[in-house]
Design a protein around this motif. Sequence first.
Motif, PDB file in Angstrom:
ATOM      1  N   VAL A 194      14.175 -12.768  -5.536  1.00 11.76           N
ATOM      2  CA  VAL A 194      14.166 -11.360  -5.920  1.00 11.76           C
ATOM      3  C   VAL A 194      12.829 -10.998  -6.564  1.00 11.76           C
ATOM      4  O   VAL A 194      12.198  -9.992  -6.211  1.00 11.76           O
ATOM      5  N   LEU A 195      12.373 -11.816  -7.509  1.00 17.34           N
ATOM      6  CA  LEU A 195      11.100 -11.532  -8.186  1.00 17.34           C
ATOM      7  C   LEU A 195       9.919 -11.608  -7.215  1.00 17.34           C
ATOM      8  O   LEU A 195       8.993 -10.798  -7.289  1.00 17.34           O
ATOM      9  N   THR A 196       9.956 -12.554  -6.296  1.00 17.63           N
ATOM     10  CA  THR A 196       8.900 -12.672  -5.293  1.00 17.63           C
ATOM     11  C   THR A 196       8.888 -11.450  -4.382  1.00 17.63           C
ATOM     12  O   THR A 196       7.822 -10.913  -4.066  1.00 17.63           O
ATOM     13  N   ALA A 197      10.066 -10.995  -3.983  1.00 16.60           N
ATOM     14  CA  ALA A 197      10.149  -9.815  -3.127  1.00 16.60           C
ATOM     15  C   ALA A 197       9.630  -8.568  -3.849  1.00 16.60           C
ATOM     16  O   ALA A 197       8.905  -7.761  -3.265  1.00 16.60           O
ATOM     17  N   ILE A 198       9.973  -8.427  -5.125  1.00 11.68           N
ATOM     18  CA  ILE A 198       9.492  -7.275  -5.894  1.00 11.68           C
ATOM     19  C   ILE A 198       7.965  -7.311  -6.010  1.00 11.68           C
ATOM     20  O   ILE A 198       7.299  -6.300  -5.794  1.00 11.68           O
ATOM     21  N   GLY A 199       7.426  -8.466  -6.343  1.00 12.87           N
ATOM     22  CA  GLY A 199       5.969  -8.595  -6.451  1.00 12.87           C
ATOM     23  C   GLY A 199       5.280  -8.300  -5.133  1.00 12.87           C
ATOM     24  O   GLY A 199       4.265  -7.601  -5.085  1.00 12.87           O
ATOM     25  N   SER A 200       5.837  -8.803  -4.051  1.00 11.31           N
ATOM     26  CA  SER A 200       5.263  -8.559  -2.728  1.00 11.31           C
ATOM     27  C   SER A 200       5.354  -7.083  -2.357  1.00 11.31           C
ATOM     28  O   SER A 200       4.407  -6.516  -1.800  1.00 11.31           O
ATOM     29  N   LEU A 201       6.474  -6.457  -2.692  1.00 10.65           N
ATOM     30  CA  LEU A 201       6.651  -5.032  -2.403  1.00 10.65           C
ATOM     31  C   LEU A 201       5.611  -4.184  -3.136  1.00 10.65           C
ATOM     32  O   LEU A 201       4.978  -3.311  -2.535  1.00 10.65           O
ATOM     33  N   VAL A 202       5.409  -4.483  -4.407  1.00  9.87           N
ATOM     34  CA  VAL A 202       4.430  -3.725  -5.197  1.00  9.87           C
ATOM     35  C   VAL A 202       3.019  -3.925  -4.628  1.00  9.87           C
ATOM     36  O   VAL A 202       2.272  -2.965  -4.418  1.00  9.87           O
ATOM     37  N   TRP A 203       2.648  -5.171  -4.397  1.00 11.03           N
ATOM     38  CA  TRP A 203       1.304  -5.489  -3.905  1.00 11.03           C
ATOM     39  C   TRP A 203       1.052  -4.845  -2.543  1.00 11.03           C
ATOM     40  O   TRP A 203       0.022  -4.199  -2.326  1.00 11.03           O
ATOM     41  N   ASN A 204       1.987  -5.026  -1.613  1.00  9.49           N
ATOM     42  CA  ASN A 204       1.798  -4.485  -0.270  1.00  9.49           C
ATOM     43  C   ASN A 204       1.819  -2.959  -0.264  1.00  9.49           C
ATOM     44  O   ASN A 204       1.066  -2.336   0.479  1.00  9.49           O
ATOM     45  N   THR A 205       2.665  -2.367  -1.096  1.00  9.93           N
ATOM     46  CA  THR A 205       2.700  -0.907  -1.181  1.00  9.93           C
ATOM     47  C   THR A 205       1.365  -0.366  -1.676  1.00  9.93           C
ATOM     48  O   THR A 205       0.841   0.616  -1.146  1.00  9.93           O
ATOM     49  N   ALA A 206       0.801  -1.008  -2.680  1.00  2.44           N
ATOM     50  CA  ALA A 206      -0.496  -0.572  -3.204  1.00  2.44           C
ATOM     51  C   ALA A 206      -1.580  -0.654  -2.129  1.00  2.44           C
ATOM     52  O   ALA A 206      -2.390   0.265  -1.970  1.00  2.44           O
ATOM     53  N   LEU A 207      -1.592  -1.745  -1.376  1.00  7.64           N
ATOM     54  CA  LEU A 207      -2.602  -1.899  -0.320  1.00  7.64           C
ATOM     55  C   LEU A 207      -2.397  -0.889   0.810  1.00  7.64           C
ATOM     56  O   LEU A 207      -3.361  -0.320   1.324  1.00  7.64           O
ATOM     57  N   ILE A 208      -1.149  -0.665   1.191  1.00  8.07           N
ATOM     58  CA  ILE A 208      -0.867   0.296   2.261  1.00  8.07           C
ATOM     59  C   ILE A 208      -1.276   1.706   1.839  1.00  8.07           C
ATOM     60  O   ILE A 208      -1.918   2.439   2.598  1.00  8.07           O
ATOM     61  N   LEU A 209      -0.903   2.082   0.620  1.00 13.58           N
ATOM     62  CA  LEU A 209      -1.277   3.408   0.123  1.00 13.58           C
ATOM     63  C   LEU A 209      -2.790   3.575   0.024  1.00 13.58           C
ATOM     64  O   LEU A 209      -3.325   4.618   0.405  1.00 13.58           O
ATOM     65  N   ALA A 210      -3.453   2.552  -0.474  1.00 15.31           N
ATOM     66  CA  ALA A 210      -4.908   2.628  -0.585  1.00 15.31           C
ATOM     67  C   ALA A 210      -5.540   2.784   0.801  1.00 15.31           C
ATOM     68  O   ALA A 210      -6.432   3.609   1.001  1.00 15.31           O
ATOM     69  N   GLY A 211      -5.061   2.004   1.762  1.00 18.08           N
ATOM     70  CA  GLY A 211      -5.586   2.109   3.125  1.00 18.08           C
ATOM     71  C   GLY A 211      -5.300   3.464   3.743  1.00 18.08           C
ATOM     72  O   GLY A 211      -6.163   4.055   4.397  1.00 18.08           O
ATOM     73  N   TYR A 212      -4.106   3.976   3.518  1.00 18.20           N
ATOM     74  CA  TYR A 212      -3.734   5.283   4.072  1.00 18.20           C
ATOM     75  C   TYR A 212      -4.582   6.391   3.457  1.00 18.20           C
ATOM     76  O   TYR A 212      -5.085   7.268   4.163  1.00 18.20           O
ATOM     77  N   LEU A 213      -4.723   6.366   2.144  1.00 14.36           N
ATOM     78  CA  LEU A 213      -5.465   7.428   1.464  1.00 14.36           C
ATOM     79  C   LEU A 213      -6.959   7.382   1.774  1.00 14.36           C
ATOM     80  O   LEU A 213      -7.610   8.418   1.828  1.00 14.36           O
ATOM     81  N   LEU A 214      -7.479   6.194   2.008  1.00 15.34           N
ATOM     82  CA  LEU A 214      -8.907   6.076   2.291  1.00 15.34           C
ATOM     83  C   LEU A 214      -9.237   6.280   3.766  1.00 15.34           C
ATOM     84  O   LEU A 214     -10.392   6.547   4.101  1.00 15.34           O
ATOM     85  N   GLY A 215      -8.264   6.144   4.639  1.00 11.46           N
ATOM     86  CA  GLY A 215      -8.488   6.362   6.074  1.00 11.46           C
ATOM     87  C   GLY A 215      -9.616   5.498   6.611  1.00 11.46           C
ATOM     88  O   GLY A 215      -9.579   4.276   6.512  1.00 11.46           O
ATOM     89  N   GLU A 216     -10.638   6.138   7.167  1.00 10.56           N
ATOM     90  CA  GLU A 216     -11.770   5.415   7.756  1.00 10.56           C
ATOM     91  C   GLU A 216     -12.614   4.694   6.707  1.00 10.56           C
ATOM     92  O   GLU A 216     -13.455   3.876   7.043  1.00 10.56           O
ATOM     93  N   GLN A 217     -12.401   5.004   5.454  1.00  4.67           N
ATOM     94  CA  GLN A 217     -13.143   4.349   4.366  1.00  4.67           C
ATOM     95  C   GLN A 217     -12.401   3.104   3.867  1.00  4.67           C
ATOM     96  O   GLN A 217     -12.655   2.635   2.768  1.00  4.67           O
ATOM     97  N   TRP A 218     -11.491   2.556   4.661  1.00  5.25           N
ATOM     98  CA  TRP A 218     -10.653   1.434   4.241  1.00  5.25           C
ATOM     99  C   TRP A 218     -11.448   0.230   3.780  1.00  5.25           C
ATOM    100  O   TRP A 218     -10.979  -0.557   2.975  1.00  5.25           O
ATOM    101  N   HIS A 219     -12.653   0.061   4.289  1.00  5.96           N
ATOM    102  CA  HIS A 219     -13.460  -1.093   3.904  1.00  5.96           C
ATOM    103  C   HIS A 219     -13.760  -1.089   2.401  1.00  5.96           C
ATOM    104  O   HIS A 219     -14.066  -2.139   1.826  1.00  5.96           O
TER     105      HIS A 219
END
Length: 89
Positions: free
Chosen positions: A24-49
């Motif tokens: 459960v704790l591993t899944a929560i940590g993974s969810l938070v980390w992956n959500t942050a990366l996905i949101l950052a990539g989405y918001l930055l679009g072509e500036q993902w680098h």
Amino acid sequence: MPLVRSLISIPAGVERMSVSLFLVLTAIGSLVWNTALILAGYLLGEQWHLVESSVGVFQKVVLVAAVAAVTWFVMVKVRARRSVSEKVK
């Protein structure tokens, strides 16, 4: 961060954490980390680098913190065992 995910199981096993709680704790940590990366990539679009360079720095900070935490954990356990063995003598 595969290294951190692998190392975190060591103190969990030493403390005999239940597998279900660990999952459960591993899944929560993974969810938070992956959500942050996905949101950052989405918001930055072509500036993902830009995320890639920031994540690299953040990963190093997290890795150093994890190594420090594991070192502290081991030191506390070793001192506790020494204290118990000295009292037995």
